[in-house]
Scaffold this active site. Structure first.
Site, PDB file in Angstrom:
ATOM      1  N   ASP A  21       0.850  -1.198   0.000  1.00  0.00           N
ATOM      2  CA  ASP A  21       0.000   0.000   0.000  1.00  0.00           C
ATOM      3  C   ASP A  21       0.882   1.243   0.000  1.00  0.00           C
ATOM      4  OD1 ASP A  21      -1.876   1.980   0.468  1.00  0.00           O
ATOM      5  OD2 ASP A  21      -2.042   1.524   2.609  1.00  0.00           O
ATOM      6  N   ASN A  23      -0.305   4.526  -0.222  1.00  0.00           N
ATOM      7  CA  ASN A  23      -0.925   5.779   0.223  1.00  0.00           C
ATOM      8  C   ASN A  23      -1.579   5.707   1.596  1.00  0.00           C
ATOM      9  OD1 ASN A  23      -3.163   4.255  -0.362  1.00  0.00           O
ATOM     10  ND2 ASN A  23      -3.941   5.572  -2.009  1.00  0.00           N
ATOM     11  N   ASP A  29      -1.858  -1.301  -3.822  1.00  0.00           N
ATOM     12  CA  ASP A  29      -2.184  -0.566  -5.041  1.00  0.00           C
ATOM     13  C   ASP A  29      -1.062  -0.690  -6.072  1.00  0.00           C
ATOM     14  OD1 ASP A  29      -0.198   1.256  -4.027  1.00  0.00           O
ATOM     15  OD2 ASP A  29      -1.760   2.289  -2.882  1.00  0.00           O
ATOM     16  N   ASP A  98      -5.166 -10.809 -15.314  1.00  0.00           N
ATOM     17  CA  ASP A  98      -6.236 -11.747 -15.003  1.00  0.00           C
ATOM     18  C   ASP A  98      -7.439 -11.383 -15.879  1.00  0.00           C
ATOM     19  OD1 ASP A  98      -7.612 -13.773 -13.527  1.00  0.00           O
ATOM     20  OD2 ASP A  98      -6.450 -13.226 -11.761  1.00  0.00           O
ATOM     21  N   ASP A 222      -9.690 -16.639 -15.673  1.00  0.00           N
ATOM     22  CA  ASP A 222     -10.448 -17.092 -14.516  1.00  0.00           C
ATOM     23  C   ASP A 222     -11.574 -18.035 -14.935  1.00  0.00           C
ATOM     24  OD1 ASP A 222     -10.981 -16.629 -11.577  1.00  0.00           O
ATOM     25  OD2 ASP A 222     -12.913 -15.987 -12.393  1.00  0.00           O
ATOM     26  N   GLU A 278      -7.660 -21.174 -15.918  1.00  0.00           N
ATOM     27  CA  GLU A 278      -8.116 -21.833 -14.697  1.00  0.00           C
ATOM     28  C   GLU A 278      -9.277 -22.742 -15.096  1.00  0.00           C
ATOM     29  OE1 GLU A 278      -9.627 -20.670 -10.212  1.00  0.00           O
ATOM     30  OE2 GLU A 278     -10.355 -19.512 -11.910  1.00  0.00           O
ATOM     31  N   HIS A 353      -4.144 -17.327  -4.748  1.00  0.00           N
ATOM     32  CA  HIS A 353      -5.068 -16.526  -3.939  1.00  0.00           C
ATOM     33  C   HIS A 353      -6.293 -17.302  -3.484  1.00  0.00           C
ATOM     34  CE1 HIS A 353      -6.715 -16.517  -7.940  1.00  0.00           C
ATOM     35  NE2 HIS A 353      -7.848 -16.044  -7.486  1.00  0.00           N
ATOM     36  N   ASP A 354      -6.523 -18.488  -4.040  1.00  0.00           N
ATOM     37  CA  ASP A 354      -7.674 -19.311  -3.669  1.00  0.00           C
ATOM     38  C   ASP A 354      -7.308 -20.496  -2.784  1.00  0.00           C
ATOM     39  OD1 ASP A 354      -9.609 -17.828  -5.002  1.00  0.00           O
ATOM     40  OD2 ASP A 354      -9.371 -18.934  -6.877  1.00  0.00           O
TER      41      ASP A 354
END
Length: 579
Positions: A21, A23, A29, A98, A222, A278, A353-354
């Protein structure tokens, strides 16, 4: 076998919300990612796979897209993206986007038009169906799905079929304005696009082309195996331990290969891209169609058989606390290594991430062998044939989060499953919570651990999801300073792959397939051979290396000061020999 850059590459997946991050708003981000490009360059990776950064209401953390050609405000601007792409390319790092086109957000302009009325030009962009009058449905089904009955113009209706969403609940939402249901295989806010409509396909292909013209290097697609639905959308058998029929009936549908061949002809074949699909529910034979050497569709697929080895035998679903069993895992990896040999290409991964952190499923997360077990797992994965994927933090041995209460979950799948399985299947919270805590996708989504300062150096604000409390000892700053760290071990594995066609292209031969602790295999290419030896357990084991490797060169070893050829293995010891 055809040699290509993407077969020789190592991919690093970034989940932008949790990476860095810039900010102080607690959300990672694009400028944050840009600030860490030197870190990734030092690690040695070739490709960043960027989880979705498009405009989104964030119902499913960016996988619900409201504008495919704009950037989510929390992540920055398109100018930030352009700068990130330029800077990455200057450092020799490619960026793969993605692509989420099985569904959009219900806030996408297409869907807002589609739901206005049945005659709208974009109505057929999505999958709308009339409900089933109760008079046509069995008593058993009326009772089972009583909570899903809706009343419209004096008639009681059930959804068009018994499919369940992958995120719990029915896969249909009733729309009062037009009196019909729309299909959503995932969240209610993720209506499925109608790929039967050639205008939808053209919209998608045109959008992809504009991203390619911008200079991106490929797509991770995806749930792409779900885009072709079975004809007639029939109800399906309800699997063990489930409330609804299985939406996976849509996997590898009747026109999926036709659609992807069209995508290839109209977009993918015109650029030098890396593409990975995927593909939930993919079989070995189907994978050869998706990712054949002729490249008529995609470069490779993500299959999920090997990361499903620790599913729950009692209830028949993913939630469980058990350790991933090594013997079935080895045999499954062997099946894919041999099955795709010379006809397609493997993607090799254990984390994304899954998935919960693999060190918690197969290693010693939080124990005395945490680092050694992380190196051991990395060794057997990165020495196989295929393109390896590293998920952010995997190179630091980041582990699962110590959840203590359901209120800590941020993941829609975890939240919905906890509610549905306690309420409808009456599984006790005491039994269910540890299973969801162990397998929740949130384990992978806790912030990247950069240093030992507040919030692990991820943010100066309050992070959107809690930082793992072990960040004071498990962080990048500490590992970059220490030569024997997990980071530097990954760096060496990547460098070995870059310097060895044997590691990239060699054939795979599994040894000791029934051994519950040892993962041992050979790789061969011409006259060259590798022996990969990994003790994936806390047990000490005797192991005599094959005689031909006695004079072998030691490429990598995760135990300092020990002779790899001594015939004895410590817990989680791993090494590679080459002749």
């Amino acid at each position: 076998m055809k040699k290509t850059w993407w077969k020789e590459a190592v991919v690093y997946q970034i989940y932008p919300r949790s990476f860095c991050d810039s900010n102080g708003d607690g959300i990672g981000d694009l400028p944050g990612i840009e600030s860490k490009l030197d870190y990734l360059k030092e690690l040695g990776i070739d490709v960043i796979w960027l989880s979705p950064v498009y405009r989104s209401p964030n119902d499913d953390n960016g996988y619900d897209i409201s504008d495919y050609e704009d950037i989510m405000e929390e992540f920055g601007t398109m100018a930030d993206f352009d700068r990130l792409l330029k800077k990455a390319h200057e450092k020799g790092i490619k960026i793969v986007m993605d692509l989420v086109v099985n569904h959009s957000s219900d806030e996408h302009a297409w869907f807002m038009e589609s739901r206005k009325d049945k005659e709208n030009a974009k109505r057929d962009y999505y999958i709308w169906r009339k409900g089933r009058p109760l008079s046509t449905v069995s008593k058993e089904e009326q009772e089972r799905f009583a909570g899903d009955i809706v009343e419209y113009q004096g008639e009681k209706l059930l959804p068009p079929n018994n499919w369940g969403s992958f995120f719990s609940g029915p896969a249909w939402v009733f729309d009062e304005k037009t009196g019909e249901f729309y299909l959503h295989l995932f969240s209610k806010k993720q209506p499925d696009l109608n790929w039967e409509n050639e205008i939808v396909r053209k919209e998608v292909f045109d959008m992809m082309t504009r991203w390619c013209e911008k200079g991106i290097d490929g797509f991770r697609m995806d749930v792409i195996s779900l885009i072709s639905k079975p004809e007639g959308l029939p109800s399906t058998e309800i699997p063990k331990g489930a409330v609804y029929g299985d939406g996976a009936v849509c996997a590898n549908g009747p026109r999926v290969h036709e659609f992807l061949q069209e995508m290839n002809q109209k977009v993918l074949s015109k650029y030098d891209l890396m593409t990975v699909g995927e593909t939930a529910g993919v079989t070995l034979e189907e994978a050869k169609k998706y990712a054949n050497e002729a490249q008529t569709e995609l470069n490779m697929v993500f299959q999920f058989e090997h990361v499903s080895m620790d599913e729950n035998p009692k209830y028949g679903f993913k939630w469980n606390t058990g350790r991933m069993p090594l013997v079935p895992l080895k045999k499954n990896l062997e099946k894919w290594q041999l099955g795709l040999k010379d006809v397609a290409w493997n993607s090799i991964y254990l984390c994304n991430h899954d998935q919960p952190r693999v060190i918690a499923r197969l290693g010693d997360d939080g124990g005395q062998y945490r680092e050694r077990s992380a190196k051991c797992i990395a060794t057997f994965l990165h020495m196989m044939q295929g393109t390896p994927y590293i998920y952010q933090g995997e190179e630091l041995s980041m582990g699962n989060y110590p959840f203590t209460d359901p209120s800590q979950f941020r993941d829609l799948e975890s939240i919905n499953a906890y509610e549905e399985l306690t309420e409808k299947l009456h599984i006790s919270p005491e039994e269910l919570f540890p299973m969801i805590a162990h397998k929740s996708r949130d384990n992978a989504r806790t912030p990247m651990q950069w240093n030992s300062e507040k919030e692990a150096g991820f943010t100066t604000g309050t992070p959107w999801i809690s930082v793992n409390p072990n960040y004071t000892t498990v962080n990048a700053e500490e590992q970059l300073k220490r030569p024997d760290s997990v980071f530097h071990y990954y760096q060496k594995l990547i460098a070995l792959r870059h310097s060895s066609e044997l590691i990239v292209y060699g054939d795979f031969h599994l040894l000791l397939p029934e051994d519950p602790d040892l993962f041992v295999y050979e790789r061969t290419l011409g006259e060259k051979k590798l022996l990969v030896v990994c003790n994936v357990s806390e047990n000490e084991r005797d192991f005599a290396i094959p005689e031909e490797f006695n004079a072998g060169k030691l490429l990598i070893h995760n135990v300092e000061g020990e002779d790899a050829k001594r015939g004895h293995l410590l817990p989680y010891e791993a090494f590679v020999l080459e002749i």
